[in-house]
Design an enzyme around this catalytic site. Structure first.
Site, mmCIF file in Angstrom:
data_model
loop_
_atom_site.group_PDB
_atom_site.id
_atom_site.type_symbol
_atom_site.label_atom_id
_atom_site.label_comp_id
_atom_site.label_asym_id
_atom_site.label_seq_id
_atom_site.Cartn_x
_atom_site.Cartn_y
_atom_site.Cartn_z
ATOM 1 N N ASP A 247 0.859 -1.185 0.000
ATOM 2 C CA ASP A 247 0.000 0.000 0.000
ATOM 3 C C ASP A 247 0.893 1.232 0.000
ATOM 4 O O ASP A 247 1.851 1.324 0.791
ATOM 5 C CB ASP A 247 -0.908 -0.011 1.241
ATOM 6 N N ASN B 247 -2.909 12.848 -4.604
ATOM 7 C CA ASN B 247 -4.077 13.279 -5.388
ATOM 8 C C ASN B 247 -4.499 14.695 -5.025
ATOM 9 O O ASN B 247 -4.853 15.506 -5.897
ATOM 10 C CB ASN B 247 -5.246 12.317 -5.169
ATOM 11 N N ASP C 195 -2.351 9.023 -11.067
ATOM 12 C CA ASP C 195 -2.361 7.885 -11.989
ATOM 13 C C ASP C 195 -0.955 7.531 -12.445
ATOM 14 O O ASP C 195 -0.606 6.346 -12.601
ATOM 15 C CB ASP C 195 -3.240 8.213 -13.202
ATOM 16 N N GLU D 71 -4.723 2.442 -4.230
ATOM 17 C CA GLU D 71 -3.271 2.356 -4.152
ATOM 18 C C GLU D 71 -2.810 1.037 -3.542
ATOM 19 O O GLU D 71 -1.671 0.905 -3.088
ATOM 20 C CB GLU D 71 -2.724 3.521 -3.325
#
Length: 585
Positions: free
Chosen positions: A437, A445, A454, A478
């Site tokens: 993770d 973001n 992305d 993620e």
């Protein structure tokens, strides 16, 4: 090809056995002494038959004792008659200080001749040398005194023999020598097809098999006496080469076994221990074979006893691999069992407790031929298994690609592919599962936008796809998952986790803070029945602990049997992370 090679190997082995039996049937008469002794008076003190009582003779027994200081052989009149006009004393090549031959006629000594190692010039068929008997035609008995023999075989194999043929053939029969030359030729065949296999399949066990075959050929060349046709070497050099070629064969055999047996069938520790013990056996055996004063008289026993650790480890490795249902190990078990049995027998015999017929030592050549045939068949079988596995893997990949099982953003397999294929992948050896993770991905973001986020996910996917024995999946957001097999799983997983940060820095401009990842890894025992849910829940727990203890780290466990922990909802895990860090994301 497999069927043709199997038929060829079987026919070759039967031919070797038939020729061996035929050669033994034609073997020349070599008569051993009726009596022998360990200790006694010095040979120069013997001047009449009356002094023979000062030597502690043993007659009709195969216990030759150590002979470390002085050994005696007494060939009685009936021995000389059985030898049909013996002309030479023939025995096994080994170091010694001095050999004295004494011929007697009734009560008196006819002649006495002494030889040091440098005086020996006649090396005959087999691992033997010969000394002409003085005045053998008039002798009624022959005595041989050996000072400080390097091996009890020098006494146990000592015999009188008559030279036959135009060239005065001694030692093994010419038929036996021709057989061994043919065997050496046959053993070159595996080198040819192994080279062809290696061009197709770059596996290290093929190279180690070639090294083992070369070691066997070198040992046959030296121990059979064929080397005498090409090189004029002394006893010391021949004895050393005989030991070294066998040591190199065993060391290469240990490395071949460690690389040949399937990765899941032997633990990494056992594999390293086998290779290390092979190297240690080579070093110790070389030291024991050196002509140094500290080991004179018992160096050959040290050399033979030095094989006990590698024999014990061979047996332990084969036991472990057989219990783990290895297919390849059975080729090793059947191939090495005769050699190990003969080796243990020779170690016991080195203490001079008994002797065996002359053909007993020649059995080693049959066992070597048998092992090389079994190993060759094993290499072909392993090649076929690996080829089938790769074909299956390629077919599986094509099948997966044909389904809608790919993540559109990263191109990785998705959760659907994982759940559908996990049982098959686990059966193929993918027993380790890691959950990864990205740390604080929400900040990426929020700060740089979803397009940059992305890009980060795409470079993460590339970093996790760099290992050939790893299949990676994107579970969502993620969160990623890896199925792994092969050696050094923990080290490889940690390398890929670190590679995420490095790749993002190198490939994406505009991010001013490092992007790190946390990882939880579970390695499970092959063959244990389990489910994806159970393994995934344990890996997820380790991931949460890694997050809770500071992020940017990996936690791993190896589990054999377990119950699945309760899977936390993702919202609960995120809340726990925020509480631990004091921030959101």
């Amino acid at each position: 090809m497999w069927g043709r090679l199997r038929r060829f190997a079987s026919a070759a082995l039967l031919l070797v056995i038939a020729l061996f039996v035929s050669a033994e049937a034609r073997a020349q008469t070599a008569i051993r002494a009726s009596c022998h002794a360990d200790g006694g008076i010095a040979p120069e003190q013997l001047v009449s038959a009356a002094q023979l009582a000062a030597i502690p003779w043993t007659c009709g027994s195969l216990d030759y004792g150590s002979g470390a200081t002085r050994g005696w052989l007494h060939f009685l009149p009936e021995d000389l008659r059985a030898a049909d006009g013996a002309t030479h004393f023939v025995t096994s090549i080994s170091r010694f200080d001095r050999i004295t031959l004494i011929t007697m006629a009734g009560e008196r000594v006819l002649q006495r001749r002494s030889y040091a190692m440098d005086d020996i010039r006649l090396f005959v068929n087999g691992a033997n040398f010969a000394i002409p008997l003085p005045d053998a035609g008039e002798a009624t008995s022959v005595l041989v005194a050996v000072e400080r023999a390097g091996s009890s075989a020098l006494m146990a194999e000592g015999a009188v023999q008559r030279a036959t043929g135009d060239k005065g053939t001694l030692g093994w029969s010419p038929h036996m020598l021709i057989l061994l030359a043919m065997l050496i030729g046959l053993l070159f065949a595996p080198l040819i097809y192994n080279y062809a296999f290696y061009l197709v399949l770059r596996e290290p066990f093929i190279l180690w098999h070639m090294a083992m075959v070369l070691g066997m050929n070198a040992y046959l060349l030296v121990s059979s006496g064929i080397i005498h046709r090409f090189a004029n070497l002394g006893i010391g050099a021949l004895a050393f080469l005989n030991h070294m070629t066998f040591l190199c064969m065993v060391a290469a055999g240990a490395a071949f076994c460690a690389n040949f047996i399937e990765p899941h069938a032997i633990s990494r520790r056992m594999r390293d221990l086998l290779v290390g013990t092979g190297v240690a056996t080579l070093i110790f055996g070389t030291w024991a074979s050196l002509p140094i004063e500290v080991t004179r008289g018992f160096g050959n026993k040290l050399y033979l006893v030095g094989f006990l650790p590698i024999i014990a480890l061979f047996l332990a490795v084969m036991w472990q691999a057989a219990r783990r249902r290895s297919r390849a190990v059975w080729f090793q078990i059947y191939g090495w069992a005769p050699i190990i049995a003969l080796g243990l027998e020779r170690i016991v015999r080195s203490f001079g407790l008994y002797a065996v017929p002359h053909w007993g030592d020649q059995l080693i050549y049959l066992t070597l031929a048998f092992e090389i045939v079994l190993a060759a068949l094993g290499v072909v079988d392993r090649f076929e298994v690996l080829r089938r596995d790769r074909d299956k893997a390629e077919a599986r990949i094509d099948s997966l690609a044909s389904l809608v099982d790919r993540d559109a953003l990263t191109g990785m397999f998705n959760r659907r592919a994982l759940e559908a294929r996990y049982p098959d992948l686990r059966a193929d050896g993918y027993t380790a599962l890691a959950v990864i993770d990205l740390d604080h991905f929400k900040r990426v973001n929020d700060q740089y936008g979803h397009a940059m986020g992305d890009r980060v996910l795409q470079e993460t996917a590339a970093a996790l796809s760099s290992d050939p024995d790893t299949i990676s999946f994107r579970l969502g957001g993620e969160e990623f998952l890896m199925l792994m097999r092969g050696p050094d799983i923990v080290e490889r997983a940690e390398r890929m986790r670190r590679a995420i940060s490095i790749r993002i820095v190198n490939e994406i401009d505009g991010i001013d803070a490092p992007i790190t990842a946390s990882l939880g890894l579970v390695d499970t025992t092959p063959g244990v029945a389990t489910t994806l849910r159970r393994v995934y829940a344990h890996a997820d727990r380790l991931l949460y602990e890694a997050k809770n203890s500071g992020r940017n780290r990996m936690l791993s466990e190896r589990i054999q049997l377990f119950d699945a922990p309760v899977r936390r909802r993702k919202s609960e895990r995120r809340a726990g992370e925020r509480r631990a860090a004091g921030v959101g994301g």
